[in-house]
Write an enzyme that holds these catalytic residues in place. Structure first.
Site, PDB file in Angstrom:
ATOM      1  N   GLU A 113       0.826  -1.208   0.000  1.00  0.00           N
ATOM      2  CA  GLU A 113       0.000   0.000   0.000  1.00  0.00           C
ATOM      3  C   GLU A 113       0.864   1.264   0.000  1.00  0.00           C
ATOM      4  OE1 GLU A 113      -3.108  -0.080  -0.469  1.00  0.00           O
ATOM      5  OE2 GLU A 113      -3.736  -2.109   0.113  1.00  0.00           O
ATOM      6  N   CYS A 151      -7.919  -0.816   8.387  1.00  0.00           N
ATOM      7  CA  CYS A 151      -6.516  -0.897   7.954  1.00  0.00           C
ATOM      8  C   CYS A 151      -5.996   0.477   7.573  1.00  0.00           C
ATOM      9  CB  CYS A 151      -6.363  -1.851   6.768  1.00  0.00           C
ATOM     10  SG  CYS A 151      -6.536  -3.569   7.258  1.00  0.00           S
ATOM     11  N   HIS A 211      -1.354  -5.419   2.382  1.00  0.00           N
ATOM     12  CA  HIS A 211      -2.585  -6.206   2.456  1.00  0.00           C
ATOM     13  C   HIS A 211      -2.313  -7.608   1.919  1.00  0.00           C
ATOM     14  CE1 HIS A 211      -5.850  -3.015   3.079  1.00  0.00           C
ATOM     15  NE2 HIS A 211      -6.145  -4.001   3.887  1.00  0.00           N
TER      16      HIS A 211
HETATM   17  N1  PCA Z   1      -8.418  -5.988   7.239  1.00  0.00           N
HETATM   18  C1  PCA Z   1      -9.329  -4.877   7.394  1.00  0.00           C
HETATM   19  C2  PCA Z   1      -9.193  -4.477   8.844  1.00  0.00           C
HETATM   20  C3  PCA Z   1      -8.479  -5.577   9.528  1.00  0.00           C
HETATM   21  C4  PCA Z   1      -7.948  -6.417   8.441  1.00  0.00           C
HETATM   22  O1  PCA Z   1      -7.197  -7.386   8.574  1.00  0.00           O
HETATM   23  C5  PCA Z   1      -9.084  -3.761   6.377  1.00  0.00           C
HETATM   24  O2  PCA Z   1      -8.620  -4.045   5.266  1.00  0.00           O
HETATM   25  O3  PCA Z   1      -9.356  -2.597   6.671  1.00  0.00           O
END
Ligand code: PCA
Length: 198
Positions: A79, A142, A166
């Site tokens: 990201e 996140c 991610h």
């Molecule tokens: N994914 C979520 C929040 C916690 C996680 O593991 C997200 O992508 O915001």
């Protein structure tokens, strides 16, 4: 070198979160000369800021690698950006569901990672693991956690590098071993490139 890896607790009715499983696995097998600490974060808009800022100030790592699970993800997503907005159609683990609310009132609109996201993606790709650079970490917890971390780093000029990654859900294609291998590759790349501030 001190590296802090964060993963999240399960959310959305699931009893497992690939980000935490991966963080825990990477923590068990640190590369040489690297000290890895692992912390689990709540899936909570309300607690995200305080928790991540506390952890950073307590452990002062050289590098922060934040992991999160992206349910529909089919690759390792590095990201690039965190934006100053919370907006969700599904509740977090506290039942909160904010609608277009800034994370930090009067804060910067967005922050970039201070690590070379393309180099990290390329290193993972070279391992034969699907990877991409993503320009949106979403508007759920996140992104909120990533924004708080970068806000703390930039606002106080902390000598710390940070990136959010991610991960897909754990599956036959993306086993914990493969996800951990991708994260270890990211760590090695950061070390090799000597891209630390000090
Ligand atoms: N994914 C979520 C929040 C916690 C996680 O593991 C997200 O992508 O915001």
């Amino acid at each position: 070198m001190q590296i802090l890896i964060t993963g999240f607790e399960p959310f959305g009715g699931s009893d497992i979160n690939s980000s935490w499983e991966t963080a825990a696995r990477v923590g068990q097998l640190a590369p040489k000369d690297v000290n890895i600490k692992v912390r689990r974060l709540p899936v909570s808009f309300r607690k995200a800021g305080e928790t991540v800022r506390e952890i950073l100030n307590e452990s002062r790592p050289d590098v922060l690698i934040m992991l999160g699970q992206l349910g529909k993800g089919q690759s390792i997503d590095v990201e690039r950006i965190a934006v100053n907005l919370m907006d969700s159609s599904k509740p977090d683990n506290d039942g909160d569901c904010p609608q277009e609310i800034p994370i930090v009132k009067d804060g910067e609109s967005a922050y970039f990672s201070n690590l070379p996201v393309k180099a990290l993606r390329d290193a993972v790709l070279q391992k034969g693991i699907p990877a991409r650079v993503s320009n949106s970490a979403g508007l759920y917890v996140c992104n909120t956690t990533y924004y708080n971390a970068l806000d703390e780093i930039y606002r106080h000029s902390l000598p710390m590098r940070a990136v959010f990654v991610h991960l897909p859900k754990i599956s036959e294609v993306f086993t914990v071993d493969i996800l951990a291998d991708a994260v270890r590759t990211i760590i090695k790349t950061i070390i090799e490139q000597e891209i630390l501030l000090n």
